[in-house]
Design an enzyme around this catalytic site. Structure first.
Site: not given
Length: 261
Positions: A160, A254
Site C-alpha cells: 500500500h 492503517c
C-alpha cells in the site's frame, strides 16, 4: 477508527501476515487504545466505526475510503476476505450526511491515496501495483475533483502507498524511495524536492505508516532513526507501540481514516 475487538491473523494477504504467528487480542486492543488516547491527547476528535465479527482487518479503518471536502470515495477491496468491510464504511459515511461515491474500480481508500491540499494547488498521490488498480486513480479524480498523481509500487512488502509514503503537512511528504519504480521516484523528487527520505530500516519497521497534523507525527516506536530525522526537520515525533497490529501488516496510519468534511 475501528476497535480491534475481532482482530486476528486468520489468512495471509500481504507479506507481513503469518497465521502461524500467535496474536494476543487483549494486547492488540490495549495498543490500539493507546493510539486513540494519544490522538485525543493531541487535540483531535476520534470517531468510531463499530467492528463486525468475521472481519478481522476492520481495525485498519484507513482502507475504507478517502475523503476530500465532504465527499467520500469508497473502497472496493482486492481480496474477498475484506470485501464486506466496504459496506460498513459506506453506511457510516451515509448515516452522517457525507456525499458518498461508490467505486467501480478496485481501490483501498487511504491505503493507496494521500491528499495534500496545498501541494501544487492540491493533489492526491495514488499508489498502484498490488492492491488499488490504476483505473481507480481516474475514478477518484472524477469523484473528488482533485488531480491525481499515479505512483507505481514495486516492492510487495510495501503493498500500500501508506506503508511507503505519508503526508507530513499540507504540502510535504516523507517516503522510502525503494518502494517505488525509478520513474515514480523521479516524479516524487520533482514534486517534493524538500521531502524527508526514510531509510529502509525505518520503512521496514512501518515507520512511514504514520499520521501527522503538520506538527506532531504519530509513528511506530521502532522507527527511531526516522523520529530523529523528523525532529531535525522541525516536526515533533510521537512514538506509539503497535507491534501486535503490525502482525496484520499495518500500523498507525492503517488504523486511522482521516476525515476532511
Amino acid at each position: 477508527m475501528c476497535s480491534p475487538a475481532h482482530f486476528a491473523v486468520e489468512y495471509a494477504i500481504n507479506p507481513w501476515m503469518d497465521p502461524a504467528t500467535p496474536v494476543d487480542p487483549e494486547l492488540a486492543v490495549k495498543q490500539w487504545d493507546g493510539l486513540r488516547e494519544t490522538l485525543i491527547g493531541l487535540g483531535h476528535e476520534v470517531h468510531l466505526l463499530d467492528p463486525e465479527p468475521g472481519l478481522p482487518d476492520m481495525v485498519f479503518a484507513a482502507n475504507g475510503a478517502v475523503t476530500v471536502d465532504g465527499t467520500a470515495y469508497g473502497a472496493r477491496f482486492r481480496h474477498e476476505q475484506r470485501s464486506a468491510e466496504a459496506a460498513a464504511h459506506r453506511s457510516w459515511y451515509e448515516a452522517r450526511g457525507w456525499r458518498f461515491v461508490a467505486p467501480v474500480r478496485t481501490n483501498e481508500g487511504e491505503g493507496d491515496f494521500a491528499y495534500l491540499p496545498e501541494a501544487h494547488g492540491g493533489l492526491l498521490l495514488a499508489g498502484y501495483g498490488f492492491r488499488t488498480e490504476l483505473p481507480a486513480h481516474a475514478e477518484a479524480q472524477e469523484a473528488l475533483g482533485r488531480p491525481v498523481v499515479s505512483l507505481h509500487l514495486v516492492d510487495p512488502r510495501f503493498y500500500h502507498l501508506d506503508v511507503a509514503l505519508a503526508a507530513l503537512d499540507d504540502a510535504n511528504v516523507v517516503y522510502f524511495p525503494g518502494a517505488f519504480s525509478v520513474a515514480s521516484q523521479r516524479v516524487l523528487a520533482q514534486l517534493f524536492p524538500d521531502a524527508v527520505l526514510a531509510a529502509d530500516e525505518d520503512a521496514l519497521a512501518f515507520g512511514l505508516n504514520l499520521v501527522s497534523d503538520g506538527r506532531h507525527v504519530v509513528l511506530a516506536s521502532e522507527a527511531t532513526r526516522l523520529a530523529g530525522t523528523l525532529r531535525a526537520a522541525g516536526y515533533q515525533p510521537v512514538p506509539v507501540e503497535l507491534a501486535e497490529l503490525r502482525k496484520g501488516g499495518g500500523s498507525v496510519k492503517c488504523c486511522v481514516a482521516e476525515l476532511r468534511p
